[in-house]
Structures are given as C-alpha cells and as structure tokens.
Write an enzyme that holds these catalytic residues in place. Sequence first.
Site, PDB file in Angstrom:
ATOM      1  N   GLY A   1      20.099  64.409  23.966  1.00 42.08           N
ATOM      2  CA  GLY A   1      19.004  63.808  24.736  1.00 42.08           C
ATOM      3  C   GLY A   1      19.468  62.631  25.573  1.00 42.08           C
ATOM      4  N   LEU A   2      19.764  62.900  26.826  1.00 43.78           N
ATOM      5  CA  LEU A   2      20.151  61.822  27.749  1.00 43.78           C
ATOM      6  C   LEU A   2      19.066  61.627  28.815  1.00 43.78           C
TER       7      LEU A   2
ATOM      8  N   HIS B   1      14.374  59.424  34.825  1.00 41.85           N
ATOM      9  CA  HIS B   1      15.796  59.124  35.042  1.00 41.85           C
ATOM     10  C   HIS B   1      16.640  60.351  34.733  1.00 41.85           C
TER      11      HIS B   1
ATOM     12  N   TRP C   1      13.663  67.601  29.406  1.00 45.45           N
ATOM     13  CA  TRP C   1      14.598  68.633  29.874  1.00 45.45           C
ATOM     14  C   TRP C   1      15.767  68.781  28.902  1.00 45.45           C
ATOM     15  N   ILE C   2      15.456  68.782  27.609  1.00 46.55           N
ATOM     16  CA  ILE C   2      16.523  68.791  26.611  1.00 46.55           C
ATOM     17  C   ILE C   2      16.633  70.186  25.991  1.00 46.55           C
TER      18      ILE C   2
ATOM     19  N   PHE D   1      28.993  60.453  28.914  1.00 47.23           N
ATOM     20  CA  PHE D   1      29.680  61.139  30.015  1.00 47.23           C
ATOM     21  C   PHE D   1      30.890  61.929  29.522  1.00 47.23           C
TER      22      PHE D   1
ATOM     23  N   GLU E   1      23.398  69.027  34.559  1.00 48.55           N
ATOM     24  CA  GLU E   1      24.776  68.504  34.427  1.00 48.55           C
ATOM     25  C   GLU E   1      25.280  67.902  35.736  1.00 48.55           C
ATOM     26  N   GLY E   2      24.353  67.266  36.491  1.00 48.29           N
ATOM     27  CA  GLY E   2      24.717  66.686  37.776  1.00 48.29           C
ATOM     28  C   GLY E   2      24.466  67.692  38.882  1.00 48.29           C
TER      29      GLY E   2
HETATM   30  P1  TGC Z   1      29.420  54.746  36.580  1.00 46.22           P
HETATM   31  O1  TGC Z   1      29.562  53.311  36.961  1.00 46.22           O
HETATM   32  O2  TGC Z   1      29.957  55.775  37.485  1.00 46.22           O
HETATM   33  O3  TGC Z   1      30.034  54.970  35.143  1.00 46.22           O
HETATM   34  C1  TGC Z   1      29.647  54.205  33.997  1.00 46.22           C
HETATM   35  C2  TGC Z   1      30.780  54.262  32.999  1.00 46.22           C
HETATM   36  O4  TGC Z   1      31.037  55.621  32.658  1.00 46.22           O
HETATM   37  C3  TGC Z   1      32.366  56.010  33.071  1.00 46.22           C
HETATM   38  N1  TGC Z   1      32.266  57.366  33.601  1.00 46.22           N
HETATM   39  C4  TGC Z   1      32.795  58.415  32.975  1.00 46.22           C
HETATM   40  N2  TGC Z   1      33.538  58.508  31.863  1.00 46.22           N
HETATM   41  C5  TGC Z   1      33.943  59.737  31.479  1.00 46.22           C
HETATM   42  N3  TGC Z   1      33.601  60.843  32.179  1.00 46.22           N
HETATM   43  C6  TGC Z   1      32.847  60.791  33.294  1.00 46.22           C
HETATM   44  N4  TGC Z   1      32.505  61.912  33.937  1.00 46.22           N
HETATM   45  C7  TGC Z   1      32.416  59.536  33.747  1.00 46.22           C
HETATM   46  N5  TGC Z   1      31.670  59.104  34.798  1.00 46.22           N
HETATM   47  C8  TGC Z   1      31.601  57.782  34.696  1.00 46.22           C
HETATM   48  C9  TGC Z   1      32.761  54.990  34.128  1.00 46.22           C
HETATM   49  O5  TGC Z   1      34.157  54.868  34.220  1.00 46.22           O
HETATM   50  C10 TGC Z   1      32.108  53.743  33.582  1.00 46.22           C
HETATM   51  O6  TGC Z   1      32.872  53.298  32.476  1.00 46.22           O
HETATM   52  P2  TGC Z   1      33.001  51.741  32.150  1.00 46.22           P
HETATM   53  O7  TGC Z   1      33.875  51.702  30.957  1.00 46.22           O
HETATM   54  O8  TGC Z   1      33.588  51.142  33.388  1.00 46.22           O
HETATM   55  O9  TGC Z   1      31.618  51.259  31.896  1.00 46.22           O
HETATM   56  O10 TGC Z   1      27.887  54.987  36.282  1.00 46.22           O
HETATM   57  P3  TGC Z   1      26.682  55.204  37.230  1.00 46.22           P
HETATM   58  O11 TGC Z   1      25.472  54.736  36.516  1.00 46.22           O
HETATM   59  O12 TGC Z   1      26.982  54.653  38.597  1.00 46.22           O
HETATM   60  O13 TGC Z   1      26.607  56.798  37.247  1.00 46.22           O
HETATM   61  C11 TGC Z   1      26.978  57.509  38.272  1.00 46.22           C
HETATM   62  C12 TGC Z   1      26.724  59.041  38.116  1.00 46.22           C
HETATM   63  C13 TGC Z   1      25.738  59.472  39.146  1.00 46.22           C
HETATM   64  C14 TGC Z   1      28.058  59.685  38.382  1.00 46.22           C
HETATM   65  C15 TGC Z   1      26.210  59.465  36.734  1.00 46.22           C
HETATM   66  O14 TGC Z   1      25.051  58.852  36.451  1.00 46.22           O
HETATM   67  C16 TGC Z   1      26.006  60.967  36.622  1.00 46.22           C
HETATM   68  O15 TGC Z   1      26.944  61.707  36.347  1.00 46.22           O
HETATM   69  N6  TGC Z   1      24.741  61.480  36.791  1.00 46.22           N
HETATM   70  C17 TGC Z   1      24.395  62.868  36.532  1.00 46.22           C
HETATM   71  C18 TGC Z   1      23.638  62.950  35.231  1.00 46.22           C
HETATM   72  C19 TGC Z   1      23.941  64.190  34.444  1.00 46.22           C
HETATM   73  O16 TGC Z   1      24.872  64.922  34.722  1.00 46.22           O
HETATM   74  N7  TGC Z   1      23.162  64.439  33.414  1.00 46.22           N
HETATM   75  C20 TGC Z   1      23.402  65.553  32.546  1.00 46.22           C
HETATM   76  C21 TGC Z   1      22.495  65.545  31.372  1.00 46.22           C
HETATM   77  S1  TGC Z   1      22.871  66.767  30.154  1.00 46.22           S
HETATM   78  C22 TGC Z   1      22.485  68.236  30.858  1.00 46.22           C
HETATM   79  O17 TGC Z   1      22.087  68.350  31.962  1.00 46.22           O
HETATM   80  C23 TGC Z   1      22.679  69.436  29.983  1.00 46.22           C
HETATM   81  S2  TGC Z   1      22.343  70.907  30.779  1.00 46.22           S
HETATM   82  C24 TGC Z   1      22.749  72.078  29.635  1.00 46.22           C
HETATM   83  C25 TGC Z   1      24.122  72.648  29.803  1.00 46.22           C
HETATM   84  O18 TGC Z   1      25.114  71.908  29.903  1.00 46.22           O
HETATM   85  O19 TGC Z   1      24.263  73.881  29.806  1.00 46.22           O
HETATM   86  P1  FAD Z   2      16.545  63.897  40.291  1.00 47.89           P
HETATM   87  O1  FAD Z   2      17.561  62.956  39.784  1.00 47.89           O
HETATM   88  O2  FAD Z   2      15.164  63.392  40.469  1.00 47.89           O
HETATM   89  O3  FAD Z   2      17.067  64.501  41.681  1.00 47.89           O
HETATM   90  C1  FAD Z   2      16.203  65.207  42.589  1.00 47.89           C
HETATM   91  C2  FAD Z   2      16.972  65.473  43.881  1.00 47.89           C
HETATM   92  O4  FAD Z   2      17.409  64.238  44.448  1.00 47.89           O
HETATM   93  C3  FAD Z   2      18.260  66.289  43.659  1.00 47.89           C
HETATM   94  O5  FAD Z   2      18.442  67.145  44.758  1.00 47.89           O
HETATM   95  C4  FAD Z   2      19.359  65.239  43.641  1.00 47.89           C
HETATM   96  O6  FAD Z   2      20.609  65.748  44.070  1.00 47.89           O
HETATM   97  C5  FAD Z   2      18.813  64.243  44.640  1.00 47.89           C
HETATM   98  N1  FAD Z   2      19.348  62.903  44.407  1.00 47.89           N
HETATM   99  C6  FAD Z   2      19.203  62.107  43.322  1.00 47.89           C
HETATM  100  N2  FAD Z   2      19.856  60.949  43.489  1.00 47.89           N
HETATM  101  C7  FAD Z   2      20.439  60.995  44.700  1.00 47.89           C
HETATM  102  C8  FAD Z   2      21.265  60.113  45.451  1.00 47.89           C
HETATM  103  N3  FAD Z   2      21.634  58.922  44.972  1.00 47.89           N
HETATM  104  N4  FAD Z   2      21.678  60.497  46.676  1.00 47.89           N
HETATM  105  C9  FAD Z   2      21.328  61.712  47.189  1.00 47.89           C
HETATM  106  N5  FAD Z   2      20.555  62.590  46.541  1.00 47.89           N
HETATM  107  C10 FAD Z   2      20.128  62.249  45.299  1.00 47.89           C
HETATM  108  N6  FAD Z   2      19.399  66.746  30.241  1.00 47.89           N
HETATM  109  C11 FAD Z   2      19.840  66.351  29.013  1.00 47.89           C
HETATM  110  O7  FAD Z   2      20.018  65.159  28.762  1.00 47.89           O
HETATM  111  N7  FAD Z   2      20.077  67.266  28.024  1.00 47.89           N
HETATM  112  C12 FAD Z   2      19.908  68.593  28.223  1.00 47.89           C
HETATM  113  O8  FAD Z   2      20.140  69.391  27.305  1.00 47.89           O
HETATM  114  C13 FAD Z   2      19.434  69.036  29.485  1.00 47.89           C
HETATM  115  N8  FAD Z   2      19.184  70.355  29.703  1.00 47.89           N
HETATM  116  C14 FAD Z   2      18.606  70.746  30.866  1.00 47.89           C
HETATM  117  C15 FAD Z   2      18.200  72.079  31.021  1.00 47.89           C
HETATM  118  C16 FAD Z   2      17.562  72.488  32.187  1.00 47.89           C
HETATM  119  C17 FAD Z   2      17.117  73.905  32.323  1.00 47.89           C
HETATM  120  C18 FAD Z   2      17.361  71.563  33.252  1.00 47.89           C
HETATM  121  C19 FAD Z   2      16.711  72.000  34.539  1.00 47.89           C
HETATM  122  C20 FAD Z   2      17.746  70.250  33.098  1.00 47.89           C
HETATM  123  C21 FAD Z   2      18.361  69.811  31.916  1.00 47.89           C
HETATM  124  N9  FAD Z   2      18.716  68.473  31.718  1.00 47.89           N
HETATM  125  C22 FAD Z   2      19.190  68.064  30.500  1.00 47.89           C
HETATM  126  C23 FAD Z   2      18.423  67.488  32.748  1.00 47.89           C
HETATM  127  C24 FAD Z   2      19.362  67.546  33.958  1.00 47.89           C
HETATM  128  O9  FAD Z   2      20.607  66.977  33.660  1.00 47.89           O
HETATM  129  C25 FAD Z   2      18.668  66.830  35.125  1.00 47.89           C
HETATM  130  O10 FAD Z   2      17.614  67.665  35.543  1.00 47.89           O
HETATM  131  C26 FAD Z   2      19.619  66.555  36.277  1.00 47.89           C
HETATM  132  O11 FAD Z   2      20.570  65.558  35.909  1.00 47.89           O
HETATM  133  C27 FAD Z   2      18.883  66.107  37.553  1.00 47.89           C
HETATM  134  O12 FAD Z   2      17.922  65.127  37.271  1.00 47.89           O
HETATM  135  P2  FAD Z   2      16.400  65.283  37.814  1.00 47.89           P
HETATM  136  O13 FAD Z   2      15.934  66.633  37.458  1.00 47.89           O
HETATM  137  O14 FAD Z   2      15.639  64.123  37.312  1.00 47.89           O
HETATM  138  O15 FAD Z   2      16.510  65.215  39.389  1.00 47.89           O
END
Ligand code: TGC
Ligand code: FAD
Length: 402
Positions: free
Chosen positions: A147-148, A153, A179-180, A254, A381-382
């Site tokens: 749960g992230l 957010h 969305w977990i 991350f 996952e981004g």
């Molecule tokens: P930022 O300043 O970039 O980073 C904060 C701290 O984290 C470190 N870091 C990482 N470390 C390891 N791996 C990475 N990929 C890392 N990215 C950043 C960084 O070095 C820093 O460390 P420290 O020690 O200096 O504090 O943080 P920010 O807040 O500016 O974040 C930027 C951004 C946009 C890249 C980040 O927020 C991001 O990746 N957003 C996307 C969120 C996301 O991917 N959520 C996924 C949720 S889980 C999910 O969706 C599951 S789907 C199910 C499935 O996988 O099938």
């Molecule tokens: P938003 O962040 O609101 O983004 C909406 C749009 O704006 C996107 O097109 C994006 O690219 C764009 N955008 C956002 N910021 C910027 C910027 N700075 N500049 C330009 N464009 C930008 N999360 C978990 O923690 N655990 C899970 O197990 C998990 N599973 C998931 C399963 C499913 C099926 C789905 C759909 C999502 C899941 N997620 C999970 C959440 C997922 O990681 C988020 O949906 C994803 O990170 C995008 O966040 P958001 O949906 O809030 O979109």
Amino acid sequence: MLTITEPIAAGKPIFHWDDPLRLDLQLTSAEKEVQQKASKYAQETLLPRVLEAHRTENYEGIPSLVRELGQNSFLGINLHGYGFRGLNHVAYGLVSRELERVDSAYRTVYSVQSSLATEAIYLNGSDEQKEKYLPGLAKGELIACFGLTEPNHGSDPGSMETRATKVFGGYQLNGHKKWIGLATMADLLVTWARDEEGIVRGFIVEKGTPGLSVENIRGKFCLRAAPTCEFRMDKAFVPEANMLPKARGLSAPFMSLNKARFSIAWGVIGAAEACWQIAREYVLERRQFHRPLAANQLIQRKLADMETQIALMSQACLRVARLLDEGQCAHEAISLVKRHCAKTALEIALTARDMLGANGIVDEHHVIRHVLNLMAVNTYEGTDDIHALILGRAQTGISAFS
Ligand code: TGC
Ligand code: FAD
C-alpha cells in the site's frame, strides 16, 4: 587483434520467425527449465480459467493461484534462503512473461506478492520478521499486498498523507490507501506512512487489525481477473515488532518498485506475443477478396513490425536482467524498459485487435482483454510520463516533476 569465429556448422542459418534474435540460445539450461515449467503451468492451468474470471470479475481462483505459484517455486524466485529458489532475474522475467501471456492480472498477482510485498520485507525487515513471514510468502500460504498509493497521491507518493504516530508498544496508523492489488485477500498489508519526524516508514499490518477496513474497487474494465482494492486505517494499532526497521525514506518502497517494474517489462512481452501470434494465425485463416488476409502487404508489414518490436524488447529486457544479476543496473534502466515495453505492447495489442476485425472485440479471441489490461499496465508502477521524466532528469540533471 579481432578474431572472427567461423560458423561451426556449414550451411544456411535457419530463421526462426517466432524468435528471430534467438533469445533461446542466450538462456542457460536452468533458465529454460523455469520458462518451460512456467509456460506449461500458465497454458494448462491459467488459460482455461481466464475467460470466465475476466468476464465475471471473479477472484475466487486467486488464492489458489498464489499457492500454485508457491508450489512451483516461482514466488520470490530471485531471492535467497527462507524457501526461495535463489535463481536469477532472468528466471524472474521469464516467469512474468509466461504468466502475462495469459493475462496481466495473473502477472500482477505475481509481481505484487514476489516483488512489492515480499522484497519490502526481505530488504527492510528484521531477522525475526523475515523468519516469521518469508517462508509463508515463499510457499504462497500467506498473501501480501503493498500500500503506497493514496486517493490524492499516485504519481507523487512522496506527498502521502498516511501518518504513523508513536504510541505505547507500537504505532497508530491513520490513512487511506487506494488502487492496491490483492488487499482484500491479503494476510499482510505492507503499508507506507510518514512518522512524526516526517520520515517515510514501512509497516506490516496484519489482516483483522482493529481499525483496518478493506474493500474491492468495482467497475474496472482492466485486470478484471484479480482484485484491485482500497483500505482505510482508522487508529489501526501496529506493534513495534511489525515496523520495518531498515526502511527509512522513500527509497525503501522504491526499491520494491524497481523489481515490480522489471517484472512488468518482461511480462508485457508475453501479452504482446500472444496478441501477435493470435493475429498471425487469424490472418492466415481469414479470407477476404478471395485470398488470405495474410497475402496483403499491409498485413505483412504489421506482422513484421510486431515481430521486430518483440524481438528488440526481449533483448533489452534480457540485458537489464543480466545487469541486475551483475549488480550493475541503475533504476533508470528499469524505467526505460518498463516505459518502452508497456507502451509498445499496447500498440501491438491494438494493432492485433484491428487485424481481427469485428472478431477483435470478442473476448474469446483474447486480444481485446490484453488491450484493456495493457492500458492499466501503462498507468501503474509509474505512468509513461513519469518514467519519461525520470529519464529526462537523469540526462539533463533537471527535475521537471513540479
Ligand atoms: P526522489 O527525490 O526522486 O527520490 C526520493 C528518494 O528515493 C530514491 N529513489 C529511488 N531509489 C531506488 N529506486 C528508485 N527507483 C528510486 N527513485 C528514487 C532517491 O534517490 C531518493 O533517495 P534519498 O536517499 O536521496 O532520499 O523522489 P520524488 O518524490 O521526487 O519522486 C519522484 C518520482 C516521480 C520518480 C517517484 O515519485 C515515482 O516513481 N512515482 C511513481 C509512483 C509509482 O510508481 N507508484 C507505484 C505504486 S505500486 C503499483 O503501482 C503496483 S501495480 C501492480 C504491479 O506491479 O503489477
Ligand atoms: P496521477 O498521478 O493523478 O496521474 C494522472 C495523469 O497525470 C497521468 O497521465 C500522469 O502521467 C500525469 N502526471 C502526473 N504527474 C505529472 C507530472 N509531474 N508531469 C506530467 N504529467 C504528470 N499502487 C500501490 O501502491 N499498490 C498497488 O498494488 C497498486 N496496484 C494498482 C493496480 C491498478 C490496476 C492500478 C490502475 C493502479 C495501481 N496502483 C497501485 C496505483 C498506481 O501506481 C497509480 O495509479 C499510478 O502511480 C498513477 O497514479 P494516479 O492514478 O494517481 O495518476
């Protein structure tokens, strides 16, 4: 001096249209064995289930899926000790590809359990936590989620509102995660919250914790074969023993995301390959204007583009896997393949759907299901944009997120 090796066997090399760059020759026998086992399991056990599960949004098969993944030693396949198989990242990628060849929802279950939740404990947990939870997670006897994301957010998890307040014997958690994947069936909810110093910390919240409420999100058009959920924590008490001691700051969650993104990059190649091969068979059979569709130049061009993209994506993913195994893979390289493979797989699925004409909108042909799933895979996952910004920051030194 450069040495040019003569071909070992005389004669013309054979072109394998379904593996033009011979990924198979780049795999070790252990990697091939895992791939074949995963392929057999996915095709014999998951493919017969998926149509009905997707159509009716039925998640009943998911606990048995997790157990079967455990029985096959696929869970945490790249991890060591605690009952994990201790293989490499190539093996992990190959299993992901075989599962997603059937459905992205099944690969998601695999990524969430293996990488997101299990690796969070594996990398950040105390010895006691690892002994207590990892063997059950490896066997698939325990299900875990991660749960992230919160309702407000998603791309910016650093702004999370969930808070952990220190109380006697542990922490009190308040917040809403949305969305977990798997949360409603999870025994363990790995949850991220800011503590009173504003530091992101990780917690293992056990199922049934008072103050924890979990529900499925309904009305999804994507990944309908597995649950995507939300949970709320209202003064949920988590004992000190369930706080992940080595997780301090956003880099902890991350680190888990990196492996799940890697799993996605490999996985979507499986979905793309399924769509390509279904489309190929269809155009060979289907006749219009008195000849097979496959006899048309425009159709062959589409097949060639699909084949090319899939072959190149496979090579890129193999390279990233080998870099991970060598400890040489920066997380930006994973962003590159996650973004490119997810986007390209969706393009391939859309092209395949078009090639099937009206039949392309019917789930029995499988392609439309992959199209819908891959849309979500491009978001989680981004998003595509977020990975572009990660790569843009890495090459310009300028953060363009805000
Ligand atoms: P930022 O300043 O970039 O980073 C904060 C701290 O984290 C470190 N870091 C990482 N470390 C390891 N791996 C990475 N990929 C890392 N990215 C950043 C960084 O070095 C820093 O460390 P420290 O020690 O200096 O504090 O943080 P920010 O807040 O500016 O974040 C930027 C951004 C946009 C890249 C980040 O927020 C991001 O990746 N957003 C996307 C969120 C996301 O991917 N959520 C996924 C949720 S889980 C999910 O969706 C599951 S789907 C199910 C499935 O996988 O099938
Ligand atoms: P938003 O962040 O609101 O983004 C909406 C749009 O704006 C996107 O097109 C994006 O690219 C764009 N955008 C956002 N910021 C910027 C910027 N700075 N500049 C330009 N464009 C930008 N999360 C978990 O923690 N655990 C899970 O197990 C998990 N599973 C998931 C399963 C499913 C099926 C789905 C759909 C999502 C899941 N997620 C999970 C959440 C997922 O990681 C988020 O949906 C994803 O990170 C995008 O966040 P958001 O949906 O809030 O979109």
